[in-house]
Scaffold this motif. Structure first.
Motif, PDB file in Angstrom:
ATOM      1  N   TYR A 288      13.709 -77.584  33.683  1.00 64.60           N
ATOM      2  CA  TYR A 288      14.227 -76.489  32.858  1.00 64.60           C
ATOM      3  C   TYR A 288      13.574 -76.482  31.472  1.00 64.60           C
ATOM      4  CZ  TYR A 288      17.462 -73.912  29.878  1.00 64.60           C
ATOM      5  OH  TYR A 288      18.004 -73.043  28.970  1.00 64.60           O
TER       6      TYR A 288
ATOM      7  N   SER B 156      10.744 -73.883  33.262  1.00 64.75           N
ATOM      8  CA  SER B 156      11.494 -72.627  33.358  1.00 64.75           C
ATOM      9  C   SER B 156      11.585 -71.909  32.023  1.00 64.75           C
ATOM     10  CB  SER B 156      12.902 -72.906  33.898  1.00 64.75           C
ATOM     11  OG  SER B 156      12.835 -73.486  35.175  1.00 64.75           O
TER      12      SER B 156
ATOM     13  N   LYS C 278      16.795 -66.452  31.683  1.00 70.26           N
ATOM     14  CA  LYS C 278      16.163 -66.349  32.997  1.00 70.26           C
ATOM     15  C   LYS C 278      15.694 -67.717  33.498  1.00 70.26           C
ATOM     16  CE  LYS C 278      14.584 -61.559  32.676  1.00 70.26           C
ATOM     17  NZ  LYS C 278      13.403 -60.646  32.753  1.00 70.26           N
ATOM     18  N   GLY C 279      15.313 -68.575  32.581  1.00 68.50           N
ATOM     19  CA  GLY C 279      14.917 -69.923  32.982  1.00 68.50           C
ATOM     20  C   GLY C 279      16.063 -70.690  33.599  1.00 68.50           C
TER      21      GLY C 279
ATOM     22  N   TRP D 203      16.488 -69.332  37.083  1.00 69.38           N
ATOM     23  CA  TRP D 203      15.396 -69.805  37.932  1.00 69.38           C
ATOM     24  C   TRP D 203      15.608 -71.271  38.331  1.00 69.38           C
ATOM     25  CZ3 TRP D 203      11.282 -67.890  40.479  1.00 69.38           C
ATOM     26  CH2 TRP D 203      10.305 -68.791  40.895  1.00 69.38           C
ATOM     27  N   THR D 204      16.038 -72.075  37.385  1.00 66.02           N
ATOM     28  CA  THR D 204      16.290 -73.482  37.689  1.00 66.02           C
ATOM     29  C   THR D 204      17.417 -73.637  38.701  1.00 66.02           C
ATOM     30  OG1 THR D 204      15.538 -74.176  35.496  1.00 66.02           O
ATOM     31  CG2 THR D 204      16.958 -75.704  36.695  1.00 66.02           C
TER      32      THR D 204
ATOM     33  N   GLY E 110      14.594 -74.196  41.370  1.00 65.34           N
ATOM     34  CA  GLY E 110      14.247 -75.581  41.043  1.00 65.34           C
ATOM     35  C   GLY E 110      15.251 -76.588  41.556  1.00 65.34           C
TER      36      GLY E 110
END
Length: 481
Positions: free
Chosen positions: A104, A108, A116-117, A120-121, A125
């Motif tokens: 992260y 990310s 958004k990171g 996404w994580t 991820g």
């Protein structure tokens, strides 16, 4: 004198001290778990850590019991189950925490920004990292101890043990964050979601990896694709669950229904695999009737869960705890023998390994029978409620087990399946004397030597008293379990 270790024979390992690899592995995983708990305690303020720990531990005994109920016919080794749980709670949880944080912070956020990171994580991820780490111990089992995975039930059980350990540690973190973010109200919502509504989330995800590993352990073809497909399924389910949180209650409800349907499918698979095992008991064990180790009545008993339980109760009633333990060893030995035939039919073991392992299991069954006789010194054995059974006639010393039929070698040569020390226990672990045979008389004598292990009866009888003891042959007294 060589002592008999029934559990070592059932587990398919060399008896004696635990291996150094097992000790090191448990120390490492336990250290990781303790380190994670220390970090949580350091980051928490006041009673936050203890509240999170208590809530995370609360459902664990119930969930562990539910998982273990799936594997009643052929329970897995305790040390294997404990190691899997510790891997999930230790190495997998700590590795996931570190790698998710690094991913992260350095990946990310750099590409997608903070908000958004984070998404996404959570959706990409974390599922990839966590399911890979949880599945790692299953891959190790597949490579080093594949003979412990006899079917999809075993794959599901091991996967669930890993996942429950991981989920327990993860829940501590979530409950502590909930208290810090919203107090009691937020904590109640998170506990209801993770502890009550979806406590089997992680076990269901990792069960997909377990299914792939179980296929690879019991088939000669498609092993790598099966493992990769199982891992991909685990990652996908995990990603769907994490991603559904972005869509609120409706999104979680849809995924919850999907997971519930998947749970029903897994339970159905376990049910039909158990039925297939019962059918195989009736198929393979009749060939061993000439040995005197099983009778038609015994086969009926062994093929029914309730009758097996009644047999152990009967043994405890007539001979105490030691007799019940001997009955349990007999039942598990017979079940392992059937599963051994199953693996031979599938072509995943060689005949040399089959022969050695079969001899060990037959010897264990013989000694367990004789131990039941010795559990009632000076008294006549009681015929079991499922009908008479036992060694019909004593076999000459040094003779081989009279087994009907021949062992057929697989049509194609096996690769990387030859019995090695990592796959099979030493032949010396079964009993003294020839490894390929155990007569009724030698089984009786050996059972007397190891009676202290089975039944805690004290020292073995002397030669003077042995001649005056009751004749232990079951054709005179009924069944001996």
């Amino acid at each position: 004198m060589t002592t008999l270790d029934p559990q070592a024979i059932l587990d398919g390992r060399t008896p004696g001290r635990p291996s150094l690899k097992l000790i090191v592995g448990m120390v490492v995983t336990s250290t990781c778990a303790l380190a994670a708990l220390a970090v949580f305690a350091f980051l928490g303020d006041g009673g936050t850590f203890f509240v999170g720990l208590a809530l995370a531990l609360l459902p664990v005994p119930i969930l562990l019991s539910a998982v273990l109920l799936l594997d009643r016919l052929e329970p897995k080794p305790v040390r294997g189950l404990v190691s899997a749980f510790l891997w999930g709670a230790g190495a997998a949880a700590v590795g996931g925490l570190i790698l998710n944080t690094l991913g992260y912070s350095f990946a990310s956020v750099s590409f997608f920004g903070d908000d958004k990171g984070l998404v996404w994580t959570a959706t990409v991820g974390a599922p990839v990292i966590e399911e890979s780490l949880k599945g790692a111990v299953l891959f190790v089992l597949l490579w080093f101890r594949r003979n412990e995975i006899d079917g999809i039930t075993d794959g599901i059980v091991y996967a669930a043990m890993v996942a429950l350990g991981f989920a327990m540690m993860e829940n501590i973190s979530y409950y502590m964050q909930a208290i810090d973010a919203g107090g009691q109200g937020r904590l109640e919502a998170v506990f209801i979601l993770r502890g009550l509504i979806s406590p089997l989330g992680h076990p269901l995800f990792t069960a997909m990896t377990g299914l792939g590993v179980a296929w690879a352990a019991n088939h000669r073809r498609g092993r790598i694709p099966a493992v990769m497909a199982g891992l991909a399924g685990a990652i996908l389910l995990h990603a769907l669950w994490n991603g559904a949180a972005a869509y609120g209650v409706r999104g979680l409800a849809v995924v919850y229904v999907l997971d519930f349907c998947l749970l029903l499918v897994l339970l159905t698979l376990v049910f039909f695999e158990r039925r297939a095992l019962v059918h195989q008991i009736g198929r393979h064990l009749p060939a061993y009737v000439p040995t005197g180790l099983v009778s038609p009545q015994d086969i009926v008993m062994l093929g029914h869960i309730q009758r097996r339980r009644d047999a152990r109760r009967w043994a405890r009633k007539v001979g105490g705890k030691g007799a019940a333990r001997a009955m349990s060893d007999y039942q598990l030995g017979a079940t392992e023998l059937v599963l051994l035939h199953k693996r031979l039919d599938a072509g995943v073991i060689e005949t040399d390994f089959f022969t050695t392992r079969r001899t060990q299991l037959l010897n264990l069954m013989a000694v367990a029978r004789q131990a039941l006789l010795l559990s009632r010194p000076g008294r006549q054995p009681v015929t079991p409620p499922w009908g008479p059974s036992g060694l019909k006639e004593p076999l000459p010393v040094g003779s081989r087990w009279p087994i009907e039929g021949r062992v057929q070698r697989p049509e194609a040569p096996l690769r990387q399946e030859r019995a090695t020390p990592r796959d099979a226990p030493s032949a010396q672990s079964t009993a003294e004397g020839p490894a390929q045979a155990l007569s009724a008389e030698s089984a009786t004598a050996f059972a007397a030597d190891v009676s202290r292990f089975f039944l805690d009866l004290g020292p073995p009888p002397s030669e003077d008293t042995a001649d005056s003891s009751p004749d232990p042959t079951p054709h005179d007294h009924g069944a001996a379990r």
